[in-house]
Design a protein around this motif. Structure first.
Motif, PDB file in Angstrom:
ATOM      1  N   LEU A 252       0.898  -1.110   0.087  1.00  0.00           N
ATOM      2  CA  LEU A 252       0.106  -0.015  -0.012  1.00  0.00           C
ATOM      3  C   LEU A 252       0.731   1.286  -0.045  1.00  0.00           C
ATOM      4  O   LEU A 252       1.405   1.521   0.815  1.00  0.00           O
ATOM      5  N   SER A 253       0.980   1.886  -1.176  1.00  0.00           N
ATOM      6  CA  SER A 253       1.783   3.093  -1.459  1.00  0.00           C
ATOM      7  C   SER A 253       1.275   4.235  -0.830  1.00  0.00           C
ATOM      8  O   SER A 253       0.368   4.890  -0.997  1.00  0.00           O
ATOM      9  N   HIS A 254       2.366   4.896   0.116  1.00  0.00           N
ATOM     10  CA  HIS A 254       2.029   6.345   0.470  1.00  0.00           C
ATOM     11  C   HIS A 254       2.847   7.051  -0.146  1.00  0.00           C
ATOM     12  O   HIS A 254       4.071   7.503   0.186  1.00  0.00           O
ATOM     13  N   SER A 255       2.417   7.724  -1.290  1.00  0.00           N
ATOM     14  CA  SER A 255       3.162   8.552  -2.279  1.00  0.00           C
ATOM     15  C   SER A 255       2.845  10.001  -2.032  1.00  0.00           C
ATOM     16  O   SER A 255       1.444  10.120  -2.119  1.00  0.00           O
ATOM     17  N   VAL A 256       3.775  10.968  -2.143  1.00  0.00           N
ATOM     18  CA  VAL A 256       3.237  12.348  -2.236  1.00  0.00           C
ATOM     19  C   VAL A 256       4.142  12.834  -3.232  1.00  0.00           C
ATOM     20  O   VAL A 256       5.235  12.893  -3.222  1.00  0.00           O
ATOM     21  N   TRP A 257       3.620  13.485  -4.365  1.00  0.00           N
ATOM     22  CA  TRP A 257       4.021  13.936  -5.441  1.00  0.00           C
ATOM     23  C   TRP A 257       3.747  15.694  -5.481  1.00  0.00           C
ATOM     24  O   TRP A 257       2.596  15.937  -5.307  1.00  0.00           O
ATOM     25  N   GLN A 258       4.703  16.185  -5.728  1.00  0.00           N
ATOM     26  CA  GLN A 258       4.570  17.692  -6.132  1.00  0.00           C
ATOM     27  C   GLN A 258       4.593  18.279  -7.454  1.00  0.00           C
ATOM     28  O   GLN A 258       5.737  17.646  -8.088  1.00  0.00           O
ATOM     29  N   PHE A 259       3.555  18.649  -8.136  1.00  0.00           N
ATOM     30  CA  PHE A 259       3.764  19.181  -9.592  1.00  0.00           C
ATOM     31  C   PHE A 259       3.733  21.042  -9.700  1.00  0.00           C
ATOM     32  O   PHE A 259       3.270  21.244  -8.880  1.00  0.00           O
TER      33      PHE A 259
END
Length: 260
Positions: A252-259
């Motif tokens: 279960l991925s806990h990803s945070v991406w900023q664009f």
């Protein structure tokens, strides 16, 4: 200019947990410039036509079961922002994007869990948005792109979901640091193409990404598609940065991406 974000909301339990991921989100909310308003696309609000909330003050929706009673006592009474909602209506109309207004729905856990970790005081107005997993990634990107100008007004646009979210593959016995190779492989492919802003590959992730059907099962792609809404909102500054990635229960991925 305010960036846009993709944030994994994980399991509802993160609302009451103190761990690496919740601490990161707490820190992120303190470190970012305070937004004037937040537009949030939630994986837990699906609709065929784009829904735009027009609510004065949100109720808190507990769209889950079999969790500790403490979760059901949480309230997140964020307010709406009619002026921003009205501007969004004009932006959608100008771009030929069909939409409907919703004046009743509260915030589901895909929204309030993330918002409460970022901004626990519920003092920033919110415009809640649905997602349509039946659209193509290009169409989802286009909806986000139509709202890109809001970022110039200090509006934070968030897509809330999960890059790897397959509940049938979770291993509840696996602890921190134990990551399934297939989940990591998918996330690394995704990172490579996000950082290149390679929309040609990303829009065809189902056929190109390794283990895509396992990471993003057809019945659960609503958790993945918010990334295209958030990415599209930064089309005028095509930069992607991975701020955080960790895993629970093996995959279960806990990803945070900023664009942007």
């Amino acid at each position: 200019m305010m960036p846009s974000l993709f944030i994994a909301h994980g399991a509802p339990l993160i609302a009451i947990e103190d761990n690496e991921y919740t601490q990161f989100l707490n820190h992120l909310g303190r470190m970012m410039p305070k937004p004037k308003a937040i537009v949030l696309f939630s994986a837990h609000w699906e609709s065929r036509t784009q829904q735009v909330s027009r609510v004065e003050e949100y109720d808190t929706i507990y769209d889950f079961g079999a969790f500790p009673e403490a979760l059901f006592r949480i309230k997140y009474p964020a307010k709406g922002y009619k002026e921003i909602t009205n501007e969004m209506m004009h932006l959608f109309t100008d771009k030929g994007i069909p939409y409907e207004m919703d004046t009743e729905r509260g915030l589901d856990h895909g929204a309030w869990v993330v918002l409460r970790l970022l901004y626990p005081d519920a003092d920033i107005p919110v415009i809640s948005m649905s997602v349509n997993p039946h659209l193509t990634p290009e169409e989802q990107y286009k909806i986000g792109k139509s709202l890109a100008s809001l970022r110039e007004q200090d509006v934070l646009i968030i897509g809330s979901g999960g890059t790897v979210h397959n509940l049938t593959k979770l291993d509840w016995t696996k602890g921190k640091g134990e990551v399934d190779e297939w989940a990591l492989g998918f996330d690394e492919w995704l990172a490579l193409h996000l950082e290149k802003w390679d929309t040609k590959a990303l829009f065809h992730y189902e056929s190109l990404a390794p283990d895509a059907a396992k990471a993003v099962p057809p019945y659960g792609n609503e958790h993945f598609v918010p990334i295209f809404y958030a990415m599209g909102a930064a089309d005028n500054k095509q930069e992607a940065k991975l701020l955080h990635r960790s895993y629970r229960y093996g995959n279960l991925s806990h990803s945070v991406w900023q664009f942007g």
